[in-house]
Design a protein around this motif. Sequence first.
Motif, short mmCIF file in Angstrom:
data_model
loop_
_atom_site.label_atom_id
_atom_site.label_comp_id
_atom_site.label_asym_id
_atom_site.label_seq_id
_atom_site.Cartn_x
_atom_site.Cartn_y
_atom_site.Cartn_z
N ARG A 135 -2.47 -0.90 7.59
CA ARG A 135 -3.65 -0.05 7.84
C ARG A 135 -4.48 0.18 6.59
NH1 ARG A 135 -0.09 4.51 9.79
NH2 ARG A 135 1.06 3.33 8.26
N ARG A 136 -3.86 0.13 5.41
CA ARG A 136 -4.57 0.48 4.18
C ARG A 136 -4.83 -0.76 3.31
NH1 ARG A 136 -0.84 5.05 1.74
NH2 ARG A 136 0.78 3.81 2.75
N LYS B 224 17.84 1.08 9.63
CA LYS B 224 17.89 0.40 8.33
C LYS B 224 19.18 -0.41 8.19
CE LYS B 224 15.11 0.78 5.44
NZ LYS B 224 13.84 0.02 5.18
N LEU C 75 4.26 3.89 -1.09
CA LEU C 75 4.73 4.57 -2.31
C LEU C 75 5.43 3.60 -3.26
CD1 LEU C 75 5.28 7.35 -3.73
CD2 LEU C 75 7.42 7.44 -2.44
N LEU C 76 6.38 2.84 -2.76
CA LEU C 76 7.10 1.89 -3.60
C LEU C 76 6.30 0.62 -3.84
CD1 LEU C 76 9.61 1.03 -5.15
CD2 LEU C 76 10.59 0.22 -2.99
N TYR D 288 16.92 6.69 11.83
CA TYR D 288 16.38 5.99 10.65
C TYR D 288 17.49 5.19 9.97
CZ TYR D 288 14.77 5.38 5.82
OH TYR D 288 14.46 4.85 4.59
N SER E 268 0.82 -1.22 0.00
CA SER E 268 0.00 0.00 0.00
C SER E 268 0.85 1.27 0.00
CB SER E 268 -0.91 -0.01 1.24
OG SER E 268 -0.12 -0.21 2.40
N1 LIG Z 1 10.37 7.11 0.38
C1 LIG Z 1 11.66 7.34 0.18
O1 LIG Z 1 12.09 8.44 -0.23
C2 LIG Z 1 12.66 6.24 0.45
C3 LIG Z 1 14.01 6.48 0.19
C4 LIG Z 1 14.94 5.45 0.38
C5 LIG Z 1 14.52 4.22 0.82
N2 LIG Z 1 13.20 4.02 1.10
C6 LIG Z 1 12.79 2.70 1.58
O2 LIG Z 1 11.90 2.16 0.63
C7 LIG Z 1 10.96 1.30 1.28
C8 LIG Z 1 9.56 1.70 0.88
O3 LIG Z 1 9.32 3.03 1.33
P1 LIG Z 1 7.98 3.81 0.97
O4 LIG Z 1 8.36 5.21 0.73
O5 LIG Z 1 7.20 3.05 -0.05
O6 LIG Z 1 7.23 3.73 2.38
P2 LIG Z 1 5.71 4.14 2.73
O7 LIG Z 1 5.07 4.79 1.56
O8 LIG Z 1 5.78 4.85 4.02
O9 LIG Z 1 5.00 2.73 2.92
C9 LIG Z 1 5.25 2.00 4.08
C10 LIG Z 1 4.58 0.66 3.94
O10 LIG Z 1 4.82 -0.05 5.16
C11 LIG Z 1 3.60 -0.63 5.58
N3 LIG Z 1 3.59 -0.83 7.02
C12 LIG Z 1 3.74 0.09 7.99
N4 LIG Z 1 3.62 -0.48 9.19
C13 LIG Z 1 3.38 -1.81 8.97
C14 LIG Z 1 3.16 -2.94 9.81
N5 LIG Z 1 3.18 -2.83 11.16
N6 LIG Z 1 2.94 -4.13 9.22
C15 LIG Z 1 2.92 -4.26 7.88
N7 LIG Z 1 3.12 -3.24 7.03
C16 LIG Z 1 3.35 -2.02 7.58
C17 LIG Z 1 2.56 0.38 5.16
O11 LIG Z 1 1.30 -0.27 5.14
P3 LIG Z 1 -0.07 0.52 5.55
O12 LIG Z 1 0.06 1.90 4.98
O13 LIG Z 1 -1.13 -0.31 4.91
O14 LIG Z 1 -0.14 0.52 7.05
C18 LIG Z 1 3.06 0.75 3.78
O15 LIG Z 1 2.63 -0.20 2.84
C19 LIG Z 1 11.27 1.43 2.77
O16 LIG Z 1 12.11 0.37 3.15
C20 LIG Z 1 12.04 2.72 2.89
O17 LIG Z 1 12.90 2.72 4.00
C21 LIG Z 1 12.27 4.99 0.91
#
Ligand SMILES: NC(=O)c1ccc[n+]([C@@H]2O[C@H](COP(=O)([O-])OP(=O)(O)OC[C@H]3O[C@@H](n4cnc5c(N)ncnc54)[C@H](OP(=O)(O)O)[C@@H]3O)[C@@H](O)[C@H]2O)c1
Length: 306
Positions: free
Chosen positions: A35-36, A137, A12-13, A133, A10
């Motif tokens: 949650r979503r 990681k 961004l990635l 953070y 659910s």
């Molecule tokens: N965004 C960036 O700029 C960025 C940059 C570098 C690396 N990353 C890495 O890329 C990956 C994806 O990031 P993103 O930006 O897509 O993150 P995001 O949009 O914040 O999405 C987080 C995901 O984690 C899920 N989640 C949260 N709590 C959870 C739980 N207790 N059990 C199961 N699922 C849970 C959320 O599900 P629900 O919403 O359904 O609760 C959502 O699907 C992460 O590892 C992040 O560290 C991100």
Amino acid sequence: MFTIAVIGASGLLGRALVRELGTRAGWRVVPTAHRRVQGEMAALDVRDAAAVASFVDRLRPDAIVIAAAERRPDVCERDPIAARALNVDAVRAIASAARQCGAWVLSISTDYVFDGSAPPYRIDDRPAPLNAYGLSKLDGERALAQSTELGCVLRLPLLYGPVLDWAESAVTSLAPAVVASQAPGASPAPMDAWATRYPTYTPDVAYVIRGMLELHAKGQAVCGIAQWSGDEPMTKFEIASRIARALAIDARLEPQTTSGEGTPRPRDCHLDSSRLEALGIGRRTPFDVAIAEVLSTWPTPAPSLR
Ligand SMILES: NC(=O)c1ccc[n+]([C@@H]2O[C@H](COP(=O)([O-])OP(=O)(O)OC[C@H]3O[C@@H](n4cnc5c(N)ncnc54)[C@H](OP(=O)(O)O)[C@@H]3O)[C@@H](O)[C@H]2O)c1
């Protein structure tokens, strides 16, 4: 059928992944959310190790992609214990369950494992995170390595792509301030001009992960550490200027040339992507093309999970 569990579908990635992998004939994609939960997504709280083990044991996937995380540095700084539950302990639980059924695990990590003082960073350069953070990681990377030999970490930098809310990505989150700055009498919008970022488009990352999954399906799984990054360096000031151009707005932006207060952030963590490039994996959509696509629905982001 080659079965792939996408954990955190659910986000961004995760949404970009489901969209990309779901088009491949012969692959079954099983998305999970917390949650979503929507449509075909399975509900899974990755902090519940027993639920994780039971989910993996029932599905017996060929591969698991972990995109669930707490990725907001300020939130991790305020509550590092909660961040570690997701970014470290959950990775360990998923990887241990995967090992039991022989699944390859790809766990997403970040350029924030580095301190940003000596770019570009190769996969074997020494990590030195500056904030909670990055530390969580990095410990998640170690938890993966300790839990399975059939695992890979994919480090990524700042991400952007189709969003449900402009605040969802640190790239698109600049857009409302950019637009507000053009109003008569508005103050110029301050924008960071100190740190260099390499904004990376989530559909490109999903394409890269698809390439990695293709290799695993051929019995040539990439294990250890891999990195992928866009190749256009820019500060947030530069990103905001390009957003203004994409929206045809005469924005008033003010560059901030110091690192600022709050959660410490690295200055330039450019990730070397050569391991994947040498395998023939990769795609980089030019920033101006991708951001125009993302902003094409301005002022309303995409209305539903895509
Ligand atoms: N965004 C960036 O700029 C960025 C940059 C570098 C690396 N990353 C890495 O890329 C990956 C994806 O990031 P993103 O930006 O897509 O993150 P995001 O949009 O914040 O999405 C987080 C995901 O984690 C899920 N989640 C949260 N709590 C959870 C739980 N207790 N059990 C199961 N699922 C849970 C959320 O599900 P629900 O919403 O359904 O609760 C959502 O699907 C992460 O590892 C992040 O560290 C991100």
